[in-house]
Scaffold this motif. Structure first.
Motif, short mmCIF file in Angstrom:
data_model
loop_
_atom_site.label_atom_id
_atom_site.label_comp_id
_atom_site.label_asym_id
_atom_site.label_seq_id
_atom_site.Cartn_x
_atom_site.Cartn_y
_atom_site.Cartn_z
N ALA A 124 0.81 -1.21 0.00
CA ALA A 124 0.00 0.00 0.00
C ALA A 124 0.85 1.27 0.00
O ALA A 124 0.47 2.28 -0.60
CB ALA A 124 -0.94 0.00 1.20
N ASP A 125 1.99 1.23 0.68
CA ASP A 125 2.87 2.39 0.74
C ASP A 125 3.85 2.32 -0.42
O ASP A 125 4.91 1.69 -0.34
CB ASP A 125 3.62 2.41 2.08
N ASN A 126 3.49 2.93 -1.55
CA ASN A 126 4.30 2.84 -2.75
C ASN A 126 4.41 4.19 -3.43
O ASN A 126 3.66 5.13 -3.13
CB ASN A 126 3.72 1.79 -3.71
N GLY A 127 5.35 4.30 -4.35
CA GLY A 127 5.61 5.58 -5.00
C GLY A 127 4.59 6.01 -6.03
O GLY A 127 4.74 7.08 -6.63
N GLY A 128 3.55 5.21 -6.23
CA GLY A 128 2.52 5.56 -7.20
C GLY A 128 1.38 6.34 -6.61
O GLY A 128 0.32 6.48 -7.25
N VAL A 129 1.53 6.87 -5.40
CA VAL A 129 0.50 7.68 -4.75
C VAL A 129 1.10 9.05 -4.43
O VAL A 129 2.04 9.15 -3.65
CB VAL A 129 -0.02 7.02 -3.46
N ASP A 130 0.57 10.09 -5.03
CA ASP A 130 1.09 11.45 -4.81
C ASP A 130 0.35 12.20 -3.71
O ASP A 130 0.91 13.09 -3.08
CB ASP A 130 1.02 12.27 -6.11
N PHE A 131 -0.92 11.89 -3.49
CA PHE A 131 -1.72 12.63 -2.50
C PHE A 131 -1.29 12.22 -1.11
O PHE A 131 -1.63 11.13 -0.62
CB PHE A 131 -3.21 12.36 -2.72
N GLN A 132 -0.50 13.09 -0.45
CA GLN A 132 0.06 12.79 0.87
C GLN A 132 -0.10 14.01 1.78
O GLN A 132 0.87 14.70 2.10
CB GLN A 132 1.55 12.43 0.75
N PRO A 133 -1.31 14.32 2.25
CA PRO A 133 -1.51 15.51 3.07
C PRO A 133 -0.85 15.41 4.43
O PRO A 133 -0.98 14.38 5.11
CB PRO A 133 -3.03 15.61 3.20
N PRO A 134 -0.11 16.43 4.86
CA PRO A 134 0.48 16.41 6.20
C PRO A 134 -0.59 16.35 7.29
O PRO A 134 -1.76 16.69 7.05
CB PRO A 134 1.25 17.74 6.27
N ALA A 135 -0.19 15.94 8.47
CA ALA A 135 -1.14 15.75 9.57
C ALA A 135 -1.84 17.04 9.97
O ALA A 135 -2.95 17.00 10.51
CB ALA A 135 -0.42 15.14 10.77
N ASP A 136 -1.20 18.20 9.74
CA ASP A 136 -1.81 19.46 10.17
C ASP A 136 -2.71 20.09 9.11
O ASP A 136 -3.15 21.23 9.26
CB ASP A 136 -0.72 20.46 10.58
N THR A 137 -3.00 19.37 8.04
CA THR A 137 -3.88 19.88 6.98
C THR A 137 -5.28 20.14 7.52
O THR A 137 -5.86 19.29 8.20
CB THR A 137 -3.95 18.90 5.81
N GLU A 138 -5.83 21.33 7.21
CA GLU A 138 -7.17 21.69 7.68
C GLU A 138 -8.22 21.63 6.57
O GLU A 138 -9.41 21.52 6.85
CB GLU A 138 -7.14 23.08 8.31
N TRP A 139 -7.80 21.73 5.32
CA TRP A 139 -8.73 21.57 4.20
C TRP A 139 -7.94 21.22 2.94
O TRP A 139 -6.73 21.45 2.87
CB TRP A 139 -9.59 22.80 3.99
N VAL A 140 -8.65 20.64 1.98
CA VAL A 140 -8.02 20.12 0.77
C VAL A 140 -8.58 20.81 -0.47
O VAL A 140 -9.80 21.00 -0.58
CB VAL A 140 -8.24 18.60 0.66
N LEU A 141 -7.70 21.19 -1.37
CA LEU A 141 -8.09 21.74 -2.67
C LEU A 141 -7.73 20.72 -3.74
O LEU A 141 -6.58 20.26 -3.82
CB LEU A 141 -7.35 23.06 -2.93
N LEU A 142 -8.71 20.37 -4.56
CA LEU A 142 -8.50 19.45 -5.67
C LEU A 142 -8.84 20.15 -6.98
O LEU A 142 -9.85 20.86 -7.05
CB LEU A 142 -9.38 18.20 -5.54
N ALA A 143 -8.02 19.95 -8.00
CA ALA A 143 -8.31 20.54 -9.30
C ALA A 143 -7.72 19.66 -10.39
O ALA A 143 -6.61 19.13 -10.24
CB ALA A 143 -7.74 21.96 -9.40
#
Length: 252
Positions: A124-143
């Motif tokens: 599951a932990d592999n280099g093919g996943v780019d979405f890696q939000p830090p623990a202090d993230t308060e909201w997410v922007l996707l585009a």
């Protein structure tokens, strides 16, 4: 190994829109296929013209050996997002652009029983996943554009209700999730005009390379986003095929 080769066959295909199809793959060895979720990437290999199956060296050193093969003979590699994964099958969504390349031509004529070779993750932990939000993230922007819809949908599913998610998509309205801002004319102008929330953000943007870079510049320079909190991926580049990009990367 973090990745391995899997022989798969088509067990289902369904039209999502007139210009998009979802293909479900299954295979006897898919118990070893482990998706990390989110924007998980995998490699699909399509047979070269005149070949009945994709010719790819199956070893840890597959890439240089594959590149050393005659381009007219070796399997045609394309990168796609895993839309959904189950213990014995997984889905890939194809956007059917007019005049598309080998992958789109294959997907536009796909039938149950068709076979492909896939290079996919085994952990599951592999280099093919780019979405890696830090623990202090308060909201997410996707585009993203049409090519990014599977990744953005999978990310929203993975985030669930744990964080507020704000999305902008340049795609067919039918492919925009509820609450998404539909951007038929491109992403930069709608994002520039948007009122964004306060708090610590994390952004994931994907699609055509030029637009992705322009949007990242806007977020970092004009919005003040920490560049380390903006993950951007060019899924394609106007005027270039994935083969072109592979050759450029190898030359660099």
């Amino acid at each position: 190994m973090t990745y391995d080769f899997f022989d798969v066959s088509v067990v289902r295909h369904e039209a999502l829109t007139p210009a998009a199809v979802r293909v479900t793959f299954a295979g006897d060895t898919l118990g070893g296929f482990v998706s990390g979720g989110r924007d998980q990437r995998c490699k699909l290999f399509f047979p070269a013209p005149g070949q009945s199956e994709a010719i790819v060296p199956r070893s840890e050193q597959w890439y240089p050996r594959w590149r050393a093969l005659d381009p007219s003979v070796r399997g045609i590699m394309r990168t796609y997002t895993v839309s959904a994964a189950r213990p014995d099958s997984f889905d890939v969504d194809f956007a059917l652009h007019p005049g598309g390349g080998p992958a789109i031509q294959w997907a536009s004529q796909v039938s149950v029983g068709d076979r492909l070779l896939v290079l996919g993750p085994t952990v599951a932990d592999n280099g093919g996943v780019d979405f890696q939000p830090p623990a202090d993230t308060e909201w997410v922007l996707l585009a993203g554009d049409d090519s990014a819809v599977p990744a953005l949908d999978a990310i929203r599913s993975w985030v669930g209700s744990s964080l507020p998610v704000y999305s902008w998509i340049a795609s067919a309205p039918q492919r925009c999730a509820p609450g998404t801002v539909h951007c038929p004319g491109g992403l930069v102008a709608p994002l520039r005009d948007a009122a964004l929330p306060s708090g610590t953000p994390y952004a994931f943007i994907a699609g055509e390379s030029g637009e992705v870079r322009a949007l990242r510049r806007h977020l970092v320079r004009e919005r003040g986003f920490d560049r380390r909190r903006v993950r951007f991926t060019g899924y394609w580049r106007r005027g270039a095929t994935e083969d072109d990009l592979i050759e450029e990367s190898a030359a660099a």
